[in-house]
Enzyme design. Structure first.
Site, PDB file in Angstrom:
ATOM      1  N   ASP A  35      22.599  51.572  31.240  1.00 39.96           N
ATOM      2  CA  ASP A  35      22.617  50.799  32.487  1.00 39.96           C
ATOM      3  C   ASP A  35      21.305  51.075  33.217  1.00 39.96           C
ATOM      4  OD1 ASP A  35      23.170  49.561  34.884  1.00 39.96           O
ATOM      5  OD2 ASP A  35      24.588  51.085  35.568  1.00 39.96           O
TER       6      ASP A  35
ATOM      7  N   ASP B  20      23.480  49.345  38.165  1.00 40.02           N
ATOM      8  CA  ASP B  20      24.454  48.558  38.933  1.00 40.02           C
ATOM      9  C   ASP B  20      25.867  48.717  38.368  1.00 40.02           C
ATOM     10  OD1 ASP B  20      24.342  47.082  36.610  1.00 40.02           O
ATOM     11  OD2 ASP B  20      23.668  45.215  37.525  1.00 40.02           O
TER      12      ASP B  20
ATOM     13  N   ASP C 125      19.514  43.436  33.238  1.00 37.96           N
ATOM     14  CA  ASP C 125      19.640  44.884  33.425  1.00 37.96           C
ATOM     15  C   ASP C 125      18.395  45.485  34.093  1.00 37.96           C
ATOM     16  OD1 ASP C 125      21.049  47.195  33.406  1.00 37.96           O
ATOM     17  OD2 ASP C 125      20.759  47.670  31.284  1.00 37.96           O
TER      18      ASP C 125
ATOM     19  N   ASP D 155      22.384  30.355  43.108  1.00 39.45           N
ATOM     20  CA  ASP D 155      21.968  30.366  41.689  1.00 39.45           C
ATOM     21  C   ASP D 155      21.175  29.113  41.300  1.00 39.45           C
ATOM     22  OD1 ASP D 155      23.116  32.811  41.517  1.00 39.45           O
ATOM     23  OD2 ASP D 155      24.560  32.314  39.936  1.00 39.45           O
TER      24      ASP D 155
ATOM     25  N   ASP E 115      20.925  32.903  37.168  1.00 38.64           N
ATOM     26  CA  ASP E 115      22.356  33.218  37.238  1.00 38.64           C
ATOM     27  C   ASP E 115      22.520  34.642  37.767  1.00 38.64           C
ATOM     28  OD1 ASP E 115      25.056  33.289  36.869  1.00 38.64           O
ATOM     29  OD2 ASP E 115      24.977  33.469  34.676  1.00 38.64           O
TER      30      ASP E 115
ATOM     31  N   ASN F 105      25.339  36.046  39.037  1.00 34.57           N
ATOM     32  CA  ASN F 105      26.652  36.684  38.846  1.00 34.57           C
ATOM     33  C   ASN F 105      27.121  36.630  37.389  1.00 34.57           C
ATOM     34  OD1 ASN F 105      27.118  33.957  38.789  1.00 34.57           O
ATOM     35  ND2 ASN F 105      28.159  33.910  40.777  1.00 34.57           N
TER      36      ASN F 105
ATOM     37  N   ILE G  37      26.780  29.987  35.122  1.00 32.99           N
ATOM     38  CA  ILE G  37      26.629  28.757  35.907  1.00 32.99           C
ATOM     39  C   ILE G  37      25.396  28.875  36.809  1.00 32.99           C
ATOM     40  CG2 ILE G  37      27.738  27.272  37.649  1.00 32.99           C
ATOM     41  CD1 ILE G  37      30.460  28.373  36.528  1.00 32.99           C
TER      42      ILE G  37
ATOM     43  N   GLU H  73      26.678  25.913  41.351  1.00 34.85           N
ATOM     44  CA  GLU H  73      27.541  26.930  41.980  1.00 34.85           C
ATOM     45  C   GLU H  73      28.198  26.345  43.234  1.00 34.85           C
ATOM     46  OE1 GLU H  73      28.703  30.065  41.739  1.00 34.85           O
ATOM     47  OE2 GLU H  73      27.669  30.945  40.018  1.00 34.85           O
TER      48      GLU H  73
ATOM     49  N   SER I 220      45.880  55.235  29.520  1.00 31.22           N
ATOM     50  CA  SER I 220      45.658  54.794  28.144  1.00 31.22           C
ATOM     51  C   SER I 220      46.379  53.493  27.814  1.00 31.22           C
ATOM     52  CB  SER I 220      46.104  55.879  27.171  1.00 31.22           C
ATOM     53  OG  SER I 220      47.448  56.234  27.429  1.00 31.22           O
TER      54      SER I 220
HETATM   55 CA   LIG Z   1      21.955  43.952  36.734  1.00 29.99          CA
HETATM   56 CA   LIG Z   2      26.170  31.927  38.430  1.00 27.48          CA
END
Ligand SMILES: [Ca+2]
Ligand SMILES: [Ca+2]
Length: 437
Positions: free
Chosen positions: A39, A43, A63, A78, A82, A84, A88, A100, A118
């Site tokens: 990561d 985030d 990333d 957006d 994009d 999120n 889209i 969007e 679990s």
């Molecule tokens: Ca990110």
């Molecule tokens: Ca989007």
């Protein structure tokens, strides 16, 4: 006689060595913090599947930027990118409006999160590894993937499952999940899921550490529907003196309230939280006791009763209280589980108006209803259980639980799932698989 206390040896400072330090941090991150190991922008969303990556929470589509992740409200609608990760983006050439704004803005999009154990992580050890008649090299092929996912299959689980079985040699059955239903209902919800379940988790560990792996920005992310689903470990343990190590009703109240406090500070307005009751594990013993365990498949000589006794003897049983040949112990374990479920029910009532960002409800464990529906269809309970551990739901059981949970949400809590998005078809036509998973 008074015993001399042990002298604890100092832990070797191996993690301070250069090079080793990075590995230590990495291990700590996965197994203590339950955050994704890969990561780069920190985030808490990853481009990598395992090691708490996209098997567990929606895949990051950038990333290098922290503000771009699944669940975010779109940045500048957006227009160009994009933000999120729902696939889209862009501007409709006819109306000049962003997609969007056209398809998602008024759709009441939301994500789903499970804080669980679990069962919600979907623990599964392939039967093919133990069954002497089925063993093959192909069955061990996905071993690295399975280890890196802690023997869990969140990508096929009842709350956050999103794909069909790819390792057909080691896991079988249909996939269905609350996330999948939410996505079918509104494609703007694409990739907005977080499975924060840990094998063996109980209410204290959830409040102390696990919940901190949840990421939701209270102002810039969309609302979310959260399931607090710790359905057995508060009464299950490996101790011969099992009752002394169960969570008490008072502890349960305290632990669940600590998690609610945290959610109050973390969830965006318009969210929902469901406290899910515990199971009644007596059903496990009753349905499996005389059946043959996979390790006895060659000579038909090891029943689940033998298997449970053996585990209890070695003090490695996942649940001494329920996987026990003594009926009184099984009944007393259920009694405690019912007390703890009642605590959650009371907490949902007394705290209902305390939190402004989410609605709080209690939900009976879906397994009770699932079993009834399951038996009506002519199945046996063991058809829905993991054959190796004789304890967890298998793939079929997971899919069935998802169906029951969804029926409950649709009929009793429609505002927790939002309306059907009338633009789903258009989204599909323009954006295809929305970037996949
Ligand atoms: Ca990110
Ligand atoms: Ca989007």
């Amino acid at each position: 006689m008074k015993q001399t206390p042990y002298k604890i040896k100092p832990v070797p400072k191996i993690c301070d060595l250069p090079g080793i330090k990075a590995i230590c941090n990495w291990i700590a991150m996965i197994f203590e913090k339950h955050d994704p190991a890969v990561d780069l922008d920190d985030d808490r969303f990853s481009t990598y599947a395992t090691l708490r990556g996209s098997s567990w929470r929606g895949k990051d589509c950038d990333d290098s930027r922290k503000d771009i992740h699944p669940g975010s409200r779109p940045i500048q609608s957006d227009k160009d990118r994009d933000s999120n990760c729902n696939g889209i983006l862009g501007v409709d050439p006819v109306s000049g409006q962003t997609y969007e704004d056209l398809y998602c803005k008024e759709s009441q999009a939301r994500g789903v999160i499970v804080l669980g154990d679990s069962l919600s992580a979907h623990f599964h050890i392939p039967r093919e590894w133990l069954n002497t008649t089925e063993i093959s090299a192909a069955a061990f092929e996905p071993l690295p993937f399975i280890l890196e996912n802690e023997f869990d299959w969140p990508e096929l689980s009842s709350i956050t499952g999103y794909k069909n079985t790819t390792f057909t040699n080691v896991i079988h059955g249909p996939m269905n999940s609350v996330y999948n239903y939410l996505w079918q209902r509104n494609r703007c919800n694409h990739r907005d899921y977080q499975n924060l379940s840990v094998n063996g988790a109980r209410s204290s560990a959830m409040a102390d550490t696990i919940q901190k792996s949840l990421f939701r920005n209270q102002t810039t992310d969309k609302p979310v529907t959260v399931f607090y689903a710790l359905i057995g470990n508060d009464v299950c343990n490996t101790h011969p003196d099992t009752f002394a190590h169960m969570t008490t009703p008072e502890q349960m109240r305290n632990n669940s309230m600590r998690t609610l406090e945290f959610l109050g500070k973390t969830l965006p307005a318009g969210s929902h939280v469901f406290l899910v009751g515990l199971v009644d594990g007596r059903v496990l013993f009753d349905s499996l006791k005389d059946r043959i365990h996979p390790i006895g498949s060659l000579r038909n000589d090891v029943t689940y009763s033998d298997f449970y006794n053996y585990f209890n003897c070695l003090e490695i049983s996942p649940c001494v209280g329920w996987l026990n040949t003594n009926e009184t112990i099984r009944n007393m374990t259920t009694q405690r589980a019912e007390q703890l479920s009642n605590v959650l029910k009371q907490v949902a009532e007394t705290e209902a108006n305390k939190y402004h960002n989410f609605k709080l409800n209690y939900m009976e464990n879906p397994i009770f209803q699932a079993i009834k529906q399951f038996e009506k269809l002519g199945y046996h309970i063991w058809d829905a259980l993991e054959p190796v551990d004789g304890f967890h739901s298998n793939q079929l059981g997971q899919a069935f639980s998802a169906q029951v949970m969804w029926q409950n949400l649709e009929t009793k809590y429609p505002d927790a799932i939002g309306p059907i998005n009338p633009f789903n078809k258009k989204i599909q036509t323009i954006f295809g698989d929305q970037g996949g998973y």
